[in-house]
Design an enzyme around this catalytic site. Structure first.
Site, PDB file in Angstrom:
ATOM      1  N   ASP A 284       0.852  -1.189   0.000  1.00 41.23           N
ATOM      2  CA  ASP A 284       0.000   0.000   0.000  1.00 41.23           C
ATOM      3  C   ASP A 284       0.888   1.239   0.000  1.00 41.23           C
ATOM      4  OD1 ASP A 284       0.930   0.317   2.640  1.00 41.23           O
ATOM      5  OD2 ASP A 284      -0.694  -0.932   3.406  1.00 41.23           O
TER       6      ASP A 284
ATOM      7  N   HIS B 270       1.497  -8.500  -4.110  1.00 38.64           N
ATOM      8  CA  HIS B 270       0.486  -7.511  -3.734  1.00 38.64           C
ATOM      9  C   HIS B 270       1.196  -6.170  -3.566  1.00 38.64           C
ATOM     10  CE1 HIS B 270      -3.278  -6.226  -1.647  1.00 38.64           C
ATOM     11  NE2 HIS B 270      -2.439  -5.423  -1.008  1.00 38.64           N
TER      12      HIS B 270
ATOM     13  N   ASP C 217       0.552 -17.544  -4.957  1.00 35.35           N
ATOM     14  CA  ASP C 217       0.953 -16.466  -5.865  1.00 35.35           C
ATOM     15  C   ASP C 217      -0.265 -15.747  -6.438  1.00 35.35           C
ATOM     16  OD1 ASP C 217       2.585 -14.739  -7.216  1.00 35.35           O
ATOM     17  OD2 ASP C 217       3.126 -16.142  -8.817  1.00 35.35           O
TER      18      ASP C 217
ATOM     19  N   GLU D 235       2.308 -10.149  -0.089  1.00 31.11           N
ATOM     20  CA  GLU D 235       2.709  -8.757   0.122  1.00 31.11           C
ATOM     21  C   GLU D 235       4.085  -8.679   0.799  1.00 31.11           C
ATOM     22  OE1 GLU D 235       0.742  -4.541   1.621  1.00 31.11           O
ATOM     23  OE2 GLU D 235       0.032  -6.423   2.505  1.00 31.11           O
TER      24      GLU D 235
END
Length: 635
Positions: free
Chosen positions: A180, A527, A575, A584
């Site tokens: 993020d 991610h 994956d 992530e």
């Protein structure tokens, strides 16, 4: 008349007794006649025999040795020495052969042009380390430096911190935490501490693989940002920025989780979370700046700035009116990086500040029995021997055990340092498979977090501690340690660390490297917003980026060196981009990975162990104070 010759022979020397030029008498001259008496005949026969022997000897004097064709010489006179002819011959032949076999090749080799020997090829840990460090370049926020090396990244978040006027200059810079776009300062500070620790211990290795300057630059990038998170110009701190950006659970409005945008395209609000209490965050930030001050000791001014501000943060952390966890009651922090206590940070930051400043008051607190009691450091609680961004107890105790191993300060620190050393031994024992303290997968991966997501970051931290402790023992010439009555060699710890890193690097049932870009098979769908969104100069809106989150196609940008969360307790890894628990990467995870990798890397350096002295360069001699000088003498 002639003088009588009683020997019966001529005074002349002849070649032949019968026919020589000086003896021409007929052969029968001396033959016995009938009228000669027998005595005379006998005397003449004796004289004839003597003359024959004398002539042979005289001939040997005059004619020299026999013909060489008839008899070879056995000795050769070299003037200063006489030796056998055969020995001389074989000596000459031997010298000639030796020259051909040894001397001639040396002459030829010396006449050839010089070429530098090629260095040994890097080992797999070195190759992985080069890549793992690049992850931090990809996570940089703010105005990126030239040569950052990540072509799909550019300047971003240039207005961070503008909502907090008291923070002069805002909060531009630092690192995004994971996939993020939030900057969580608690794990970011821990990351800087770990990177600094690895550089202090293994500087010569970083230099040998040409990563020393790069890693220092990464540390400075983070340290400079941490200095912005509070008013560093004030004599006393009363507020600290805990993070930038928010992510609400089940949010329906734009924020850093709801939106799927590259950092360069963020067009939503990124509020700053400020705290007025938080000994855990302040303690970790103090540890980070103190550790970095040791790394940059060659830059006196900068190092002093870091140490001074670490001390300010420590005062904030120890303020009796601010002793509640930094994340308590804050919904934008608590679900993600919740702190379970702060006494471990007291021990951790106290140790680092002591090493950075040499002020024994910090060591007094780090070895205070009440700190050990409140942190439960000596109880061997299973979850508290797992090193992480939240739990620094095993890290702090190993750091203080270093002091006991190399400096052995004695009273009044010995009792607590001895206890920390003992717990460190037991912690190392707990990582061994045969003691069944922790479960292992069938593929050999230790399960330090009960099989929950993001398992690899805990594994990497434990591998670093085990490898580092083995190196401490080796540097102190201690062959190993005891688990109860069983002695284990240091190699056992190195083997454990290597087995866990080898698993991460591809020696696992999936035959997959969990470090992106390393090996032939690695995660293709991490991610990560920046890596999954094409760098095609198109602005994708908050929800317009969802198609890149949900697509089954591999990420268009390779986030090289990122260690993903890792497989489940059955060694399976899907994956899948939306499974952030497995796919992530995080700052803290990669910090542990880099530290473990450098500890196992083998270089051409003369010493691949730890640097014993740099850590103590700011520590004065420990012992009773010197007595004051005597008063001036007066008559």
């Amino acid at each position: 008349m002639h003088t009588g010759n009683h020997w019966g022979g001529s005074f002349e020397i002849g070649n032949d007794i019968h026919g020589g030029p000086y003896n021409s008498a007929p052969a029968d001259q001396y033959e016995t006649t009938e009228w000669e008496d027998k005595g005379a005949a006998s005397r003449r026969h004796h004289i004839q025999s003597q003359n024959q022997d004398l002539d042979e000897m005289q001939q040997s004097w005059l004619l020299g040795p026999e013909d060489p064709k008839k008899k070879k010489k056995e000795y050769v006179d070299l003037g200063c020495i006489v030796c056998k002819r055969k020995l001389l011959k074989w000596s000459i032949v031997t010298i000639l052969i030796a020259f051909i076999v040894i001397g001639l090749p040396i002459i030829i080799a010396k006449s050839l042009p010089k070429h530098k020997a090629k260095p040994a090829p890097p080992d797999n840990y070195t190759l992985a380390l080069h890549k793992a460090l690049l992850f931090f370049n990809a996570q940089k926020s703010g105005r990126l430096p030239k040569g950052n090396g990540i072509p799909w990244r550019s300047n971003s978040a240039l207005n961070d911190g503008s909502d907090v006027p008291e923070l002069t200059g805002g909060l531009v810079g630092g690192y995004y935490d994971a996939g993020d776009n939030i900057k969580f300062h608690f794990p970011m500070a821990f990351t800087m501490t770990m990177l600094s620790w690895s550089v202090i211990e293994y500087r010569q290795k970083y230099e040998a693989i040409n990563e020393y300057s790069h890693t220092r630059e990464l540390i400075k990038w983070g340290a400079d940002y941490l200095l912005k998170t509070f008013n560093s110009s004030a004599p006393r701190i009363d507020k600290i920025a805990a993070q930038v950006g928010v992510a609400k659970i089940n949010a329906t409005a734009p924020d850093d989780h709801y939106c799927w945008e590259r950092p360069e395209d963020m067009d939503y609000q990124r509020p700053t979370t400020m705290i007025t209490a938080g000994p855990d965050l302040a303690g970790e930030m103090a540890a980070a700046l103190a550790a970095a001050s040791i790394v940059f000791r060659d830059n006196t001014s900068y190092s002093q700035t870091l140490a001074n501000n670490a001390a300010k943060l420590y005062v904030f952390a120890r303020d009796s009116g601010k002793r509640s966890p930094y994340s308590r009651g804050i919904p934008s922090i608590e679900p993600y990086y919740n702190s379970t206590g702060y006494f471990d940070e007291y021990m951790w930051s106290g140790a680092w500040l002591f090493y950075a400043t040499g002020n024994s008051s910090y060591l007094n607190l780090a070895t205070n029995p009440s700190v050990a009691k409140n942190s439960k450091a000596l109880l061997m609680v299973r979850d508290l021997i797992v090193p992480s961004w939240d739990n620094k107890l095993p890290l702090a105790m190993l750091l203080l055990t270093r002091l006991r191993i190399f400096l052995n300060p004695g009273y009044p620190y010995e009792q607590m340092l001895g206890m920390y050393h003992n717990i460190t031994d037991l912690t190392m024992c707990s990582y061994l498979h045969q003691y069944n303290i922790f479960n292992f997968t069938k593929g050999g991966l230790i399960q330090l977090n009960h099989g929950n997501p993001q398992t690899l970051q805990y594994v990497a931290n434990a591998a670093f501690l085990a490898s580092l402790y083995a190196d401490y023992n080796e540097a102190a010439r201690v062959p190993g340690w005891y688990c109860g009555g069983t002695f284990f060699a240091n190699k056992v710890l190195k083997d454990f660390a290597a087995s866990q890193l080898d698993y991460i690097m591809g020696k696992n049932p999936m035959k997959m490297s969990y470090i992106v870009g390393y090996g032939k098979k690695f995660p293709r769908h991490p991610h990560h917003r920046g890596a999954s969104t094409p760098n095609d100069h198109t602005h994708y809106s908050c929800t317009g980026g969802w198609k890149w989150r949900d697509t089954s196609h591999p990420n268009p940008n390779t986030i090289t060196g990122a260690m993903v969360g890792g497989p489940d307790k059955f060694d399976h890894f899907g994956d899948v981009r939306t499974d952030y628990g497995q796919s992530e990467p995080t700052l803290a995870g990669n910090a542990g990975l880099v530290s473990a990798l450098i500890s196992l890397t083998v270089t051409n350096a003369t010493d691949n162990g730890v640097d014993r002295n740099t850590m103590f360069s700011g520590v004065p001699p420990l012992g009773p104070p010197s007595p004051p000088p005597p008063a001036p003498w007066t008559p």
